[in-house]
Scaffold this active site. Structure first.
Site, PDB file in Angstrom:
ATOM      1  N   ALA A 166     112.111  77.417  51.059  1.00  0.00           N
ATOM      2  CA  ALA A 166     112.782  78.613  50.534  1.00  0.00           C
ATOM      3  C   ALA A 166     113.073  79.663  51.597  1.00  0.00           C
ATOM      4  O   ALA A 166     113.899  80.549  51.382  1.00  0.00           O
ATOM      5  CB  ALA A 166     111.940  79.233  49.413  1.00  0.00           C
ATOM      6  N   ASP A 167     112.378  79.580  52.742  1.00  0.00           N
ATOM      7  CA  ASP A 167     112.569  80.604  53.775  1.00  0.00           C
ATOM      8  C   ASP A 167     112.545  79.957  55.156  1.00  0.00           C
ATOM      9  O   ASP A 167     111.688  80.251  55.990  1.00  0.00           O
ATOM     10  CB  ASP A 167     111.473  81.677  53.671  1.00  0.00           C
ATOM     11  CG  ASP A 167     111.737  82.864  54.595  1.00  0.00           C
ATOM     12  OD1 ASP A 167     112.889  83.050  55.018  1.00  0.00           O
ATOM     13  OD2 ASP A 167     110.780  83.597  54.903  1.00  0.00           O
ATOM     14  N   LEU A 168     113.500  79.064  55.384  1.00  0.00           N
ATOM     15  CA  LEU A 168     113.558  78.353  56.654  1.00  0.00           C
ATOM     16  C   LEU A 168     114.072  79.286  57.745  1.00  0.00           C
ATOM     17  O   LEU A 168     115.238  79.662  57.756  1.00  0.00           O
ATOM     18  CB  LEU A 168     114.466  77.124  56.528  1.00  0.00           C
ATOM     19  CG  LEU A 168     114.427  76.147  57.697  1.00  0.00           C
ATOM     20  CD1 LEU A 168     113.022  75.557  57.861  1.00  0.00           C
ATOM     21  CD2 LEU A 168     115.450  75.026  57.494  1.00  0.00           C
TER      22      LEU A 168
END
Length: 240
Positions: A166-168
């Protein structure tokens, strides 16, 4: 898969290898500080505490809300069942990824604490040995061709297995002391059917992260040709 213990108003999730060692105190940074076992901390939206206990170097992280709602509710989430908590989802996902042989930190334990319809959460993972994030490296030197390829290979392995992050961003991609690439922080991550659409959105998010940090830092050893090399290698390894 992992052990679940109920203690008063808390539920503890634990890797089987640590069940006999785990205590409620493990989730309290002050507990480790009092024993002089804190060996580091990483500041961010929330502080991650690094502690050394016997052979384990662990990372303790509390769950905090982000954005505007975070200013109001800080660390409070609505409880609608253990398996629906962000804590349970992240811990169980990381256990699954470990079993798949993907490069993620070993999940050690997690805690869900309820108060009525509200819960708070904490998670402990094993620290990546000698970890340096992509940002850490790029602030001092460029990535080598082999390092770029290792990042691309790791990203493709995760995406080919349907792993959505979700937060690469470049703070969540680490090199260990042996040069292996790890991905960390799977809050709100999930397993999906591999599809070009979400995979490309994930990669675009990573590209924005490079651009954001390049604008924020006066010196950062990164250029468009590096991104093209990483992206081409990643695309070549995708199975779709």
């Amino acid at each position: 898969m992992f052990d679940i213990q109920h203690l008063q108003n808390s539920t503890l999730l634990c890797h089987p290898a640590y069940t006999q060692m785990l205590t409620y105190d493990w989730f309290d940074a002050h507990f480790w500080q009092q024993q002089n076992k804190i060996v580091g901390a990483k500041k961010g939206r929330a502080t991650a505490w690094f502690f050394k206990h016997e052979q384990l170097t662990g990372v303790l992280r509390h769950y905090w809300r982000g954005g505007l709602i975070g200013k109001l509710l800080t660390d409070q989430y609505v409880y609608v069942g253990l398996e629906h908590t962000r804590v349970y989802k992240e811990f169980s996902l990381m256990m699954h990824l470990t079993e798949l042989g993907l490069n993620v930190p070993t999940p050690i334990a997690a805690k869900v604490t309820r108060s009525g319809f509200i819960y708070r959460g904490d998670i402990i993972t094993e620290a990546v040995k000698g970890a340096q994030s992509l940002l850490d490296i790029l602030l001092t030197r460029p990535l080598t061709h082999d390092e770029l390829k290792n990042v691309a290979t790791t990203l493709s392995e995760f995406h080919n297995r349907g792993v959505y992050h979700a937060d690469l961003n470049i703070n969540n991609i680490l090199f260990d002391e042996a040069g292996k690439v790890f991905i960390i922080d799977f809050d709100r991550g999930e397993i999906r059917q591999p599809e070009i659409a979400w995979q490309q959105e994930n990669i675009k998010r990573l590209a924005r992260s490079f651009a954001k940090e390049q604008g924020r830092n006066e010196i950062m050893h990164w250029q468009q040709s590096d991104w093209q090399s990483l992206y081409c290698d990643y695309q070549a390894l995708l199975k779709i």
